[in-house]
Scaffold this motif. Sequence first.
Motif, PDB file in Angstrom:
ATOM      1  N   LEU A 260       0.723  -1.191   0.031  1.00  0.00           N
ATOM      2  CA  LEU A 260       0.085  -0.092  -0.047  1.00  0.00           C
ATOM      3  C   LEU A 260       1.110   1.203  -0.017  1.00  0.00           C
ATOM      4  O   LEU A 260       1.914   1.239   0.840  1.00  0.00           O
ATOM      5  CB  LEU A 260      -0.740  -0.066   1.388  1.00  0.00           C
ATOM      6  CG  LEU A 260      -1.792  -1.284   1.643  1.00  0.00           C
ATOM      7  CD1 LEU A 260      -2.549  -1.009   2.851  1.00  0.00           C
ATOM      8  CD2 LEU A 260      -2.725  -1.529   0.305  1.00  0.00           C
ATOM      9  N   VAL A 261       0.394   2.222  -0.986  1.00  0.00           N
ATOM     10  CA  VAL A 261       1.249   3.506  -0.948  1.00  0.00           C
ATOM     11  C   VAL A 261       0.579   4.568  -1.026  1.00  0.00           C
ATOM     12  O   VAL A 261      -0.368   4.818  -1.462  1.00  0.00           O
ATOM     13  CB  VAL A 261       2.065   3.317  -2.384  1.00  0.00           C
ATOM     14  CG1 VAL A 261       3.141   4.569  -2.333  1.00  0.00           C
ATOM     15  CG2 VAL A 261       2.922   2.217  -2.644  1.00  0.00           C
ATOM     16  N   GLY A 262       1.012   5.500   0.048  1.00  0.00           N
ATOM     17  CA  GLY A 262       0.032   6.972  -0.024  1.00  0.00           C
ATOM     18  C   GLY A 262       0.961   7.918  -0.534  1.00  0.00           C
ATOM     19  O   GLY A 262       1.960   8.000  -0.035  1.00  0.00           O
ATOM     20  N   CYS A 263       0.570   8.733  -1.274  1.00  0.00           N
ATOM     21  CA  CYS A 263       1.282  10.047  -1.469  1.00  0.00           C
ATOM     22  C   CYS A 263       0.545  11.323  -2.221  1.00  0.00           C
ATOM     23  O   CYS A 263      -0.578  10.747  -2.603  1.00  0.00           O
ATOM     24  CB  CYS A 263       2.526   9.831  -2.308  1.00  0.00           C
ATOM     25  SG  CYS A 263       2.141   8.916  -4.004  1.00  0.00           S
ATOM     26  N   GLY A 264       1.036  12.326  -2.483  1.00  0.00           N
ATOM     27  CA  GLY A 264       0.223  13.330  -3.200  1.00  0.00           C
ATOM     28  C   GLY A 264      -0.527  14.318  -2.251  1.00  0.00           C
ATOM     29  O   GLY A 264      -0.541  14.102  -1.255  1.00  0.00           O
ATOM     30  N   VAL A 265      -1.028  15.337  -3.025  1.00  0.00           N
ATOM     31  CA  VAL A 265      -1.668  16.649  -2.301  1.00  0.00           C
ATOM     32  C   VAL A 265      -3.053  16.100  -2.102  1.00  0.00           C
ATOM     33  O   VAL A 265      -3.752  15.784  -2.944  1.00  0.00           O
ATOM     34  CB  VAL A 265      -1.339  17.725  -3.249  1.00  0.00           C
ATOM     35  CG1 VAL A 265      -1.996  19.112  -2.541  1.00  0.00           C
ATOM     36  CG2 VAL A 265       0.032  18.183  -3.408  1.00  0.00           C
ATOM     37  N   GLY A 266      -3.513  16.447  -0.691  1.00  0.00           N
ATOM     38  CA  GLY A 266      -4.964  16.217  -0.741  1.00  0.00           C
ATOM     39  C   GLY A 266      -5.993  17.398  -1.054  1.00  0.00           C
ATOM     40  O   GLY A 266      -5.223  18.496  -1.188  1.00  0.00           O
ATOM     41  N   LYS A 267      -7.143  17.136  -1.241  1.00  0.00           N
ATOM     42  CA  LYS A 267      -8.059  18.103  -1.752  1.00  0.00           C
ATOM     43  C   LYS A 267      -9.086  18.500  -0.595  1.00  0.00           C
ATOM     44  O   LYS A 267      -9.535  17.383  -0.039  1.00  0.00           O
ATOM     45  CB  LYS A 267      -8.549  17.841  -3.054  1.00  0.00           C
ATOM     46  CG  LYS A 267      -7.676  17.417  -4.110  1.00  0.00           C
ATOM     47  CD  LYS A 267      -7.169  18.782  -5.105  1.00  0.00           C
ATOM     48  CE  LYS A 267      -6.120  18.752  -5.739  1.00  0.00           C
ATOM     49  NZ  LYS A 267      -5.989  17.545  -6.787  1.00  0.00           N
ATOM     50  N   PRO A 268      -9.367  19.875  -0.390  1.00  0.00           N
ATOM     51  CA  PRO A 268     -10.544  19.917   0.610  1.00  0.00           C
ATOM     52  C   PRO A 268     -11.813  19.245   0.045  1.00  0.00           C
ATOM     53  O   PRO A 268     -12.038  19.111  -1.103  1.00  0.00           O
ATOM     54  CB  PRO A 268     -10.583  21.581   0.406  1.00  0.00           C
ATOM     55  CG  PRO A 268      -9.399  21.990   0.006  1.00  0.00           C
ATOM     56  CD  PRO A 268      -8.881  21.010  -1.291  1.00  0.00           C
ATOM     57  N   THR A 269     -12.432  18.663   0.932  1.00  0.00           N
ATOM     58  CA  THR A 269     -13.659  17.782   0.627  1.00  0.00           C
ATOM     59  C   THR A 269     -14.835  17.989   1.699  1.00  0.00           C
ATOM     60  O   THR A 269     -14.563  18.282   2.751  1.00  0.00           O
ATOM     61  CB  THR A 269     -13.238  16.512   0.117  1.00  0.00           C
ATOM     62  OG1 THR A 269     -14.239  15.794  -0.512  1.00  0.00           O
ATOM     63  CG2 THR A 269     -13.149  15.552   1.620  1.00  0.00           C
TER      64      THR A 269
END
Length: 393
Positions: A260-269
Amino acid sequence: MNQTADAVVIGGGVHGTSVAYHLAQRGLRVILLEKKFLAAGGTGKSTAVVRMHYDNIPEAQLVHVSSKYFFDWANVVGGDSGYVKTGFVRIVIPTEVDALKANVAMQQKIGIRTQVITAQEFREIEPAWDVSDVTFAAYEPDSGYADPQATTLSFATRAKEMGAQILQETMVLKINTTGNRVTSVTTDKAGEISTGKVIVVAGAWTPHLVKPLGIDLPIVCERHQVASFVRPPKIGKPHITCIDGAREMYFRPEGQTLTLVGCGVGKPTDPDNYNENIDDPQIEFTAERIARRIPSMNDGLSQGGWSGIYDMTPDEKCIADALPIDGLYVNAGQSGTGFKIAPALGLCISELVCDGKAKTVDLTPFRMTRFAEGKPLMGEHPYSTSWHTGRTK
Ligand SMILES: Cc1cc2nc3c(=O)[nH]c(=O)nc-3n(C[C@H](O)[C@H](O)[C@H](O)COP(=O)(O)OP(=O)(O)OC[C@H]3O[C@@H](n4cnc5c(N)ncnc54)[C@H](O)[C@@H]3O)c2cc1C
Protein backbone atom coordinates in the motif's frame (compact mmCIF):
# COMPACT_ATOMS: atom_id res chain seq x y z
CA MET A 1 -37.87 7.24 27.99
CA ASN A 2 -34.78 9.44 28.00
CA GLN A 3 -31.54 7.83 29.15
CA THR A 4 -28.82 9.17 31.37
CA ALA A 5 -25.06 8.57 31.23
CA ASP A 6 -22.04 9.69 33.20
CA ALA A 7 -20.37 10.46 29.88
CA VAL A 8 -21.44 10.56 26.24
CA VAL A 9 -18.83 9.95 23.56
CA ILE A 10 -19.68 11.26 20.07
CA GLY A 11 -18.01 9.24 17.30
CA GLY A 12 -17.22 5.57 16.81
CA GLY A 13 -13.79 5.76 15.20
CA VAL A 14 -10.63 4.43 16.80
CA HIS A 15 -10.40 7.52 19.03
CA GLY A 16 -14.03 7.49 20.19
CA THR A 17 -13.93 3.81 21.04
CA SER A 18 -10.59 4.26 22.83
CA VAL A 19 -12.08 7.08 24.92
CA ALA A 20 -15.17 4.95 25.68
CA TYR A 21 -12.98 1.98 26.67
CA HIS A 22 -10.81 4.04 29.01
CA LEU A 23 -13.78 5.83 30.60
CA ALA A 24 -15.57 2.52 31.15
CA GLN A 25 -12.39 1.23 32.75
CA ARG A 26 -12.64 4.13 35.21
CA GLY A 27 -16.15 2.94 36.15
CA LEU A 28 -18.19 5.58 34.27
CA ARG A 29 -21.51 4.67 32.65
CA VAL A 30 -20.68 5.53 29.06
CA ILE A 31 -22.87 5.85 25.99
CA LEU A 32 -21.02 6.07 22.64
CA LEU A 33 -23.06 7.43 19.73
CA GLU A 34 -22.00 6.74 16.13
CA LYS A 35 -24.08 8.14 13.28
CA LYS A 36 -23.18 5.36 10.83
CA PHE A 37 -21.18 2.31 11.90
CA LEU A 38 -17.95 1.78 13.84
CA ALA A 39 -14.89 2.94 11.86
CA ALA A 40 -17.10 4.60 9.21
CA GLY A 41 -14.91 7.74 9.11
CA GLY A 42 -11.19 8.24 8.65
CA THR A 43 -10.45 5.15 10.74
CA GLY A 44 -11.94 2.68 8.27
CA LYS A 45 -9.76 4.01 5.46
CA SER A 46 -6.57 4.15 7.47
CA THR A 47 -3.37 2.38 6.49
CA ALA A 48 -2.83 2.19 10.27
CA VAL A 49 0.96 2.41 10.28
CA VAL A 50 2.32 2.28 13.83
CA ARG A 51 5.75 3.95 13.88
CA MET A 52 7.52 5.87 16.60
CA HIS A 53 9.40 8.47 14.56
CA TYR A 54 8.14 11.99 15.32
CA ASP A 55 9.93 15.32 15.34
CA ASN A 56 8.33 16.49 18.62
CA ILE A 57 8.34 15.16 22.17
CA PRO A 58 4.55 15.22 22.94
CA GLU A 59 3.58 13.03 19.97
CA ALA A 60 6.58 10.74 20.53
CA GLN A 61 5.43 10.29 24.14
CA LEU A 62 1.89 9.46 22.99
CA VAL A 63 3.08 6.89 20.48
CA HIS A 64 5.47 5.37 23.02
CA VAL A 65 2.56 4.82 25.44
CA SER A 66 0.39 3.50 22.57
CA SER A 67 3.08 1.07 21.44
CA LYS A 68 2.74 -0.79 24.73
CA TYR A 69 -0.87 -1.51 23.74
CA PHE A 70 -0.16 -2.55 20.15
CA PHE A 71 2.82 -4.75 21.04
CA ASP A 72 0.78 -6.73 23.60
CA TRP A 73 -2.85 -6.07 22.63
CA ALA A 74 -4.35 -9.37 23.80
CA ASN A 75 -3.09 -8.83 27.33
CA VAL A 76 -3.50 -5.05 27.61
CA VAL A 77 -6.93 -4.60 25.97
CA GLY A 78 -8.04 -8.09 24.97
CA GLY A 79 -9.07 -9.26 21.52
CA ASP A 80 -6.92 -8.48 18.51
CA SER A 81 -5.72 -5.26 16.88
CA GLY A 82 -4.30 -7.15 13.89
CA TYR A 83 -0.85 -5.79 14.68
CA VAL A 84 1.90 -6.96 12.31
CA LYS A 85 5.52 -6.23 13.19
CA THR A 86 7.34 -5.39 9.95
CA GLY A 87 10.05 -3.03 11.15
CA PHE A 88 10.08 0.59 10.00
CA VAL A 89 12.53 2.90 8.31
CA ARG A 90 12.43 6.71 8.00
CA ILE A 91 14.24 8.23 5.02
CA VAL A 92 15.01 11.96 4.83
CA ILE A 93 16.64 14.23 2.26
CA PRO A 94 20.45 14.57 2.69
CA THR A 95 20.23 18.06 4.24
CA GLU A 96 17.98 16.72 7.01
CA VAL A 97 20.23 13.93 8.30
CA ASP A 98 21.27 16.03 11.32
CA ALA A 99 17.59 16.58 12.18
CA LEU A 100 16.99 12.85 11.81
CA LYS A 101 19.82 12.03 14.21
CA ALA A 102 18.57 14.60 16.74
CA ASN A 103 15.03 13.20 16.53
CA VAL A 104 16.23 9.63 17.02
CA ALA A 105 18.20 10.77 20.10
CA MET A 106 15.05 12.48 21.45
CA GLN A 107 13.00 9.30 20.89
CA GLN A 108 15.65 7.12 22.55
CA LYS A 109 15.49 9.37 25.65
CA ILE A 110 11.75 8.68 25.83
CA GLY A 111 12.49 4.95 25.75
CA ILE A 112 11.65 4.16 22.13
CA ARG A 113 13.66 1.36 20.51
CA THR A 114 15.09 3.17 17.49
CA GLN A 115 18.51 3.73 15.94
CA VAL A 116 20.28 5.44 13.08
CA ILE A 117 21.47 3.03 10.39
CA THR A 118 23.93 3.56 7.54
CA ALA A 119 23.12 3.04 3.86
CA GLN A 120 25.03 -0.26 3.99
CA GLU A 121 22.96 -1.51 6.94
CA PHE A 122 19.83 -0.40 5.07
CA ARG A 123 20.88 -2.47 2.02
CA GLU A 124 21.26 -5.51 4.25
CA ILE A 125 17.66 -5.07 5.44
CA GLU A 126 16.20 -4.37 1.97
CA PRO A 127 18.61 -5.45 -0.80
CA ALA A 128 16.05 -4.82 -3.57
CA TRP A 129 15.61 -1.12 -2.78
CA ASP A 130 17.48 1.73 -4.46
CA VAL A 131 18.99 3.63 -1.54
CA SER A 132 21.67 5.44 -3.56
CA ASP A 133 20.38 8.80 -2.24
CA VAL A 134 20.49 7.66 1.42
CA THR A 135 23.43 8.15 3.77
CA PHE A 136 21.64 7.50 7.07
CA ALA A 137 18.09 6.49 8.00
CA ALA A 138 16.16 5.86 11.20
CA TYR A 139 15.26 2.24 11.93
CA GLU A 140 12.66 0.84 14.35
CA PRO A 141 12.66 -2.97 14.62
CA ASP A 142 9.33 -3.22 16.50
CA SER A 143 7.11 -0.95 14.39
CA GLY A 144 4.59 -2.09 11.81
CA TYR A 145 0.89 -1.73 11.14
CA ALA A 146 -2.44 -2.74 12.66
CA ASP A 147 -5.93 -3.45 11.37
CA PRO A 148 -7.96 -0.26 11.97
CA GLN A 149 -11.37 -1.99 12.04
CA ALA A 150 -10.15 -4.77 14.35
CA THR A 151 -8.58 -2.21 16.70
CA THR A 152 -11.79 -0.16 16.85
CA LEU A 153 -13.95 -3.25 17.34
CA SER A 154 -11.68 -4.50 20.08
CA PHE A 155 -11.93 -1.21 22.03
CA ALA A 156 -15.74 -1.18 21.52
CA THR A 157 -16.16 -4.81 22.57
CA ARG A 158 -14.12 -4.38 25.73
CA ALA A 159 -15.95 -1.11 26.54
CA LYS A 160 -19.29 -2.95 26.20
CA GLU A 161 -18.04 -5.76 28.44
CA MET A 162 -17.35 -3.10 31.06
CA GLY A 163 -20.90 -1.72 30.77
CA ALA A 164 -20.69 0.90 28.02
CA GLN A 165 -23.49 1.20 25.47
CA ILE A 166 -22.41 1.53 21.85
CA LEU A 167 -25.28 2.89 19.74
CA GLN A 168 -24.60 2.76 16.01
CA GLU A 169 -26.73 4.49 13.36
CA THR A 170 -27.52 7.08 16.01
CA MET A 171 -26.58 10.65 15.20
CA VAL A 172 -26.05 13.46 17.66
CA LEU A 173 -28.01 16.47 16.40
CA LYS A 174 -27.19 18.89 19.20
CA ILE A 175 -25.14 19.29 22.37
CA ASN A 176 -27.32 21.01 24.98
CA THR A 177 -26.11 23.34 27.73
CA THR A 178 -27.57 25.27 30.65
CA GLY A 179 -25.59 28.29 31.66
CA ASN A 180 -22.03 27.23 30.91
CA ARG A 181 -22.57 23.51 31.59
CA VAL A 182 -23.23 20.55 29.33
CA THR A 183 -26.56 18.93 30.24
CA SER A 184 -27.48 16.51 27.45
CA VAL A 185 -27.26 15.57 23.79
CA THR A 186 -30.17 15.34 21.38
CA THR A 187 -30.02 12.40 18.98
CA ASP A 188 -32.04 11.35 15.95
CA LYS A 189 -32.99 7.87 17.23
CA ALA A 190 -32.27 7.67 20.97
CA GLY A 191 -34.01 10.87 22.03
CA GLU A 192 -32.26 13.13 24.51
CA ILE A 193 -29.51 11.64 26.68
CA SER A 194 -28.84 13.48 29.93
CA THR A 195 -25.18 13.74 30.91
CA GLY A 196 -22.72 16.09 32.52
CA LYS A 197 -19.79 15.06 30.28
CA VAL A 198 -19.64 15.05 26.49
CA ILE A 199 -16.48 14.10 24.64
CA VAL A 200 -16.57 15.04 20.97
CA VAL A 201 -14.43 12.58 19.01
CA ALA A 202 -16.10 13.03 15.66
CA GLY A 203 -13.09 13.51 13.38
CA ALA A 204 -13.83 15.80 10.44
CA TRP A 205 -17.39 16.42 11.68
CA THR A 206 -16.25 17.82 15.04
CA PRO A 207 -16.29 21.57 14.16
CA HIS A 208 -19.97 21.37 13.08
CA LEU A 209 -20.96 19.86 16.43
CA VAL A 210 -19.34 22.55 18.59
CA LYS A 211 -19.90 25.62 16.37
CA PRO A 212 -23.49 26.18 17.63
CA LEU A 213 -21.93 26.53 21.10
CA GLY A 214 -19.76 29.40 19.87
CA ILE A 215 -16.58 27.31 19.59
CA ASP A 216 -14.58 27.55 16.35
CA LEU A 217 -12.16 24.68 15.83
CA PRO A 218 -9.64 25.15 13.00
CA ILE A 219 -10.19 21.69 11.49
CA VAL A 220 -10.69 21.21 7.75
CA CYS A 221 -11.38 18.02 5.82
CA GLU A 222 -9.12 16.74 3.01
CA ARG A 223 -9.40 13.74 0.70
CA HIS A 224 -6.27 11.54 0.48
CA GLN A 225 -5.64 8.50 -1.68
CA VAL A 226 -4.02 5.11 -1.09
CA ALA A 227 -2.89 2.85 -3.95
CA SER A 228 -2.60 -0.92 -3.66
CA PHE A 229 -0.15 -2.97 -5.74
CA VAL A 230 0.49 -6.70 -6.05
CA ARG A 231 4.23 -7.15 -5.62
CA PRO A 232 6.05 -9.11 -8.34
CA PRO A 233 7.11 -12.54 -7.02
CA LYS A 234 10.83 -11.66 -7.23
CA ILE A 235 10.38 -9.22 -4.33
CA GLY A 236 9.26 -12.15 -2.24
CA LYS A 237 8.47 -11.66 1.42
CA PRO A 238 6.73 -8.56 2.81
CA HIS A 239 9.11 -5.62 3.01
CA ILE A 240 9.68 -3.16 5.81
CA THR A 241 7.25 -0.24 6.41
CA CYS A 242 8.63 3.13 5.28
CA ILE A 243 8.14 6.87 5.45
CA ASP A 244 10.16 8.16 2.54
CA GLY A 245 10.70 11.89 2.97
CA ALA A 246 12.99 12.00 -0.08
CA ARG A 247 10.34 10.56 -2.43
CA GLU A 248 7.48 12.12 -0.41
CA MET A 249 5.42 8.98 0.16
CA TYR A 250 4.77 6.28 2.75
CA PHE A 251 4.28 2.59 2.11
CA ARG A 252 3.83 -0.69 3.88
CA PRO A 253 3.11 -4.31 3.05
CA GLU A 254 -0.42 -5.67 3.38
CA GLY A 255 -0.55 -9.39 4.01
CA GLN A 256 1.87 -11.51 2.01
CA THR A 257 1.48 -10.07 -1.48
CA LEU A 258 0.37 -6.43 -1.47
CA THR A 259 2.07 -3.06 -0.99
CA LEU A 260 0.00 0.00 0.00
CA VAL A 261 1.36 3.42 -0.96
CA GLY A 262 0.13 6.89 -0.01
CA CYS A 263 1.38 10.15 -1.54
CA GLY A 264 0.25 13.31 -3.26
CA VAL A 265 -1.57 16.48 -2.33
CA GLY A 266 -4.92 16.22 -0.55
CA LYS A 267 -7.93 18.21 -1.71
CA PRO A 268 -10.50 19.95 0.52
CA THR A 269 -13.66 17.86 0.55
CA ASP A 270 -17.07 17.29 2.12
CA PRO A 271 -16.76 14.30 4.50
CA ASP A 272 -20.39 13.30 3.79
CA ASN A 273 -20.03 13.39 0.04
CA TYR A 274 -16.69 12.51 -1.50
CA ASN A 275 -15.33 10.01 -4.02
CA GLU A 276 -14.12 7.05 -1.94
CA ASN A 277 -12.30 5.46 -4.91
CA ILE A 278 -8.81 6.22 -6.18
CA ASP A 279 -8.38 8.42 -9.30
CA ASP A 280 -6.75 6.69 -12.31
CA PRO A 281 -3.99 9.34 -12.68
CA GLN A 282 -3.14 8.84 -8.99
CA ILE A 283 -2.46 5.13 -9.63
CA GLU A 284 0.09 6.01 -12.34
CA PHE A 285 1.64 8.77 -10.21
CA THR A 286 2.02 6.40 -7.24
CA ALA A 287 3.32 3.51 -9.35
CA GLU A 288 6.12 5.69 -10.73
CA ARG A 289 7.04 6.91 -7.27
CA ILE A 290 7.26 3.50 -5.58
CA ALA A 291 9.26 2.11 -8.53
CA ARG A 292 11.89 4.82 -7.97
CA ARG A 293 12.50 3.41 -4.47
CA ILE A 294 11.89 -0.28 -5.25
CA PRO A 295 12.81 -0.68 -8.95
CA SER A 296 11.35 -4.20 -9.23
CA MET A 297 7.93 -2.68 -8.44
CA ASN A 298 7.98 -1.69 -12.14
CA ASP A 299 6.58 -5.20 -12.61
CA GLY A 300 3.96 -4.77 -9.87
CA LEU A 301 0.27 -4.85 -10.71
CA SER A 302 -2.27 -2.24 -9.68
CA GLN A 303 -5.07 -3.45 -7.48
CA GLY A 304 -6.77 -0.05 -7.46
CA GLY A 305 -7.06 1.69 -4.12
CA TRP A 306 -9.30 4.02 -2.15
CA SER A 307 -9.65 7.47 -0.67
CA GLY A 308 -10.20 8.55 2.91
CA ILE A 309 -10.48 11.78 4.83
CA TYR A 310 -7.97 13.58 7.01
CA ASP A 311 -9.22 16.06 9.64
CA MET A 312 -6.44 18.65 9.34
CA THR A 313 -5.40 21.35 11.82
CA PRO A 314 -3.02 24.21 10.91
CA ASP A 315 -0.01 22.52 12.57
CA GLU A 316 -1.09 18.99 11.60
CA LYS A 317 -1.41 17.91 15.26
CA CYS A 318 -4.60 17.02 17.10
CA ILE A 319 -6.65 19.16 19.47
CA ALA A 320 -7.16 17.22 22.74
CA ASP A 321 -8.53 19.52 25.39
CA ALA A 322 -11.30 20.58 27.74
CA LEU A 323 -13.40 23.19 25.92
CA PRO A 324 -14.59 26.43 27.53
CA ILE A 325 -17.94 24.90 28.53
CA ASP A 326 -17.99 22.79 31.70
CA GLY A 327 -18.17 19.10 30.90
CA LEU A 328 -17.27 19.47 27.20
CA TYR A 329 -14.09 17.88 25.81
CA VAL A 330 -12.61 17.35 22.35
CA ASN A 331 -10.18 14.94 20.73
CA ALA A 332 -10.06 15.61 16.99
CA GLY A 333 -7.95 17.02 14.16
CA GLN A 334 -5.67 13.99 13.93
CA SER A 335 -4.42 15.28 10.55
CA GLY A 336 -3.88 11.93 8.87
CA THR A 337 -1.48 10.46 11.43
CA GLY A 338 -3.69 9.79 14.45
CA PHE A 339 -4.42 6.07 14.34
CA LYS A 340 -1.32 5.02 16.24
CA ILE A 341 -1.83 7.46 19.14
CA ALA A 342 -5.47 6.51 19.81
CA PRO A 343 -4.71 4.20 22.78
CA ALA A 344 -2.67 6.84 24.65
CA LEU A 345 -5.02 9.71 23.83
CA GLY A 346 -8.02 7.69 25.02
CA LEU A 347 -6.21 7.10 28.31
CA CYS A 348 -5.19 10.77 28.63
CA ILE A 349 -8.71 12.03 27.83
CA SER A 350 -10.14 9.67 30.49
CA GLU A 351 -7.70 11.22 32.99
CA LEU A 352 -8.72 14.72 31.91
CA VAL A 353 -12.41 13.86 32.35
CA CYS A 354 -12.08 11.92 35.63
CA ASP A 355 -9.14 13.69 37.34
CA GLY A 356 -9.23 17.16 35.78
CA LYS A 357 -5.79 16.70 34.18
CA ALA A 358 -4.04 14.19 31.94
CA LYS A 359 -1.21 12.50 33.82
CA THR A 360 0.20 9.87 31.49
CA VAL A 361 1.18 12.46 28.87
CA ASP A 362 0.72 16.23 29.35
CA LEU A 363 -1.97 17.37 26.89
CA THR A 364 -1.13 21.08 27.21
CA PRO A 365 0.76 21.13 23.87
CA PHE A 366 -2.48 19.93 22.19
CA ARG A 367 -4.66 22.73 23.67
CA MET A 368 -7.19 24.42 21.42
CA THR A 369 -5.91 27.92 22.13
CA ARG A 370 -2.38 27.31 20.79
CA PHE A 371 -3.32 28.66 17.34
CA ALA A 372 -4.76 31.94 18.66
CA GLU A 373 -1.69 32.25 20.90
CA GLY A 374 0.55 31.87 17.84
CA LYS A 375 2.16 28.81 19.42
CA PRO A 376 1.53 25.89 17.07
CA LEU A 377 3.05 22.56 18.12
CA MET A 378 6.31 22.23 16.21
CA GLY A 379 9.23 19.88 16.63
CA GLU A 380 12.67 21.18 17.49
CA HIS A 381 14.08 19.50 14.40
CA PRO A 382 11.30 19.58 11.80
CA TYR A 383 11.48 18.16 8.28
CA SER A 384 10.63 20.22 5.23
CA THR A 385 9.24 17.44 3.08
CA SER A 386 5.75 16.07 3.51
CA TRP A 387 5.21 12.39 2.89
CA HIS A 388 1.49 12.29 3.75
CA THR A 389 -0.10 15.61 2.80
CA GLY A 390 2.02 16.44 -0.25
CA ARG A 391 2.63 19.93 1.13
CA THR A 392 6.38 20.52 1.25
CA LYS A 393 7.18 23.41 3.57
C1 LIG B 1 -6.13 7.14 3.92
C2 LIG B 1 -5.71 7.31 5.36
C3 LIG B 1 -4.52 6.74 5.77
C4 LIG B 1 -4.11 6.91 7.11
N1 LIG B 1 -2.97 6.29 7.53
C5 LIG B 1 -2.58 6.39 8.82
C6 LIG B 1 -1.46 5.69 9.29
O1 LIG B 1 -0.81 4.96 8.52
N2 LIG B 1 -1.12 5.79 10.60
C7 LIG B 1 -1.81 6.62 11.45
O2 LIG B 1 -1.43 6.69 12.63
N3 LIG B 1 -2.89 7.30 11.04
C8 LIG B 1 -3.31 7.20 9.76
N4 LIG B 1 -4.41 7.84 9.31
C9 LIG B 1 -5.12 8.72 10.24
C10 LIG B 1 -6.01 7.96 11.19
O3 LIG B 1 -6.60 6.86 10.57
C11 LIG B 1 -7.09 8.91 11.73
O4 LIG B 1 -6.44 10.02 12.31
C12 LIG B 1 -7.95 8.26 12.78
O5 LIG B 1 -8.44 7.02 12.34
C13 LIG B 1 -9.11 9.19 13.10
O6 LIG B 1 -9.94 8.55 14.02
P1 LIG B 1 -11.10 9.34 14.75
O7 LIG B 1 -11.77 8.36 15.62
O8 LIG B 1 -10.55 10.59 15.34
O9 LIG B 1 -12.06 9.86 13.56
P2 LIG B 1 -13.02 9.05 12.59
O10 LIG B 1 -12.51 7.70 12.29
O11 LIG B 1 -13.28 9.94 11.42
O12 LIG B 1 -14.33 8.85 13.45
C14 LIG B 1 -15.27 9.88 13.66
C15 LIG B 1 -16.63 9.21 13.72
O13 LIG B 1 -17.58 10.16 14.17
C16 LIG B 1 -18.82 9.85 13.57
N5 LIG B 1 -19.69 11.02 13.68
C17 LIG B 1 -19.52 12.22 13.04
N6 LIG B 1 -20.51 13.06 13.38
C18 LIG B 1 -21.32 12.40 14.24
C19 LIG B 1 -22.53 12.73 14.92
N7 LIG B 1 -23.11 13.94 14.78
N8 LIG B 1 -23.13 11.80 15.71
C20 LIG B 1 -22.55 10.56 15.86
N9 LIG B 1 -21.41 10.19 15.22
C21 LIG B 1 -20.81 11.09 14.43
C22 LIG B 1 -18.42 9.50 12.15
O14 LIG B 1 -19.39 8.75 11.47
C23 LIG B 1 -17.12 8.72 12.37
O15 LIG B 1 -17.32 7.33 12.43
C24 LIG B 1 -4.88 7.68 8.00
C25 LIG B 1 -6.11 8.22 7.57
C26 LIG B 1 -6.52 8.02 6.27
C27 LIG B 1 -7.84 8.60 5.83
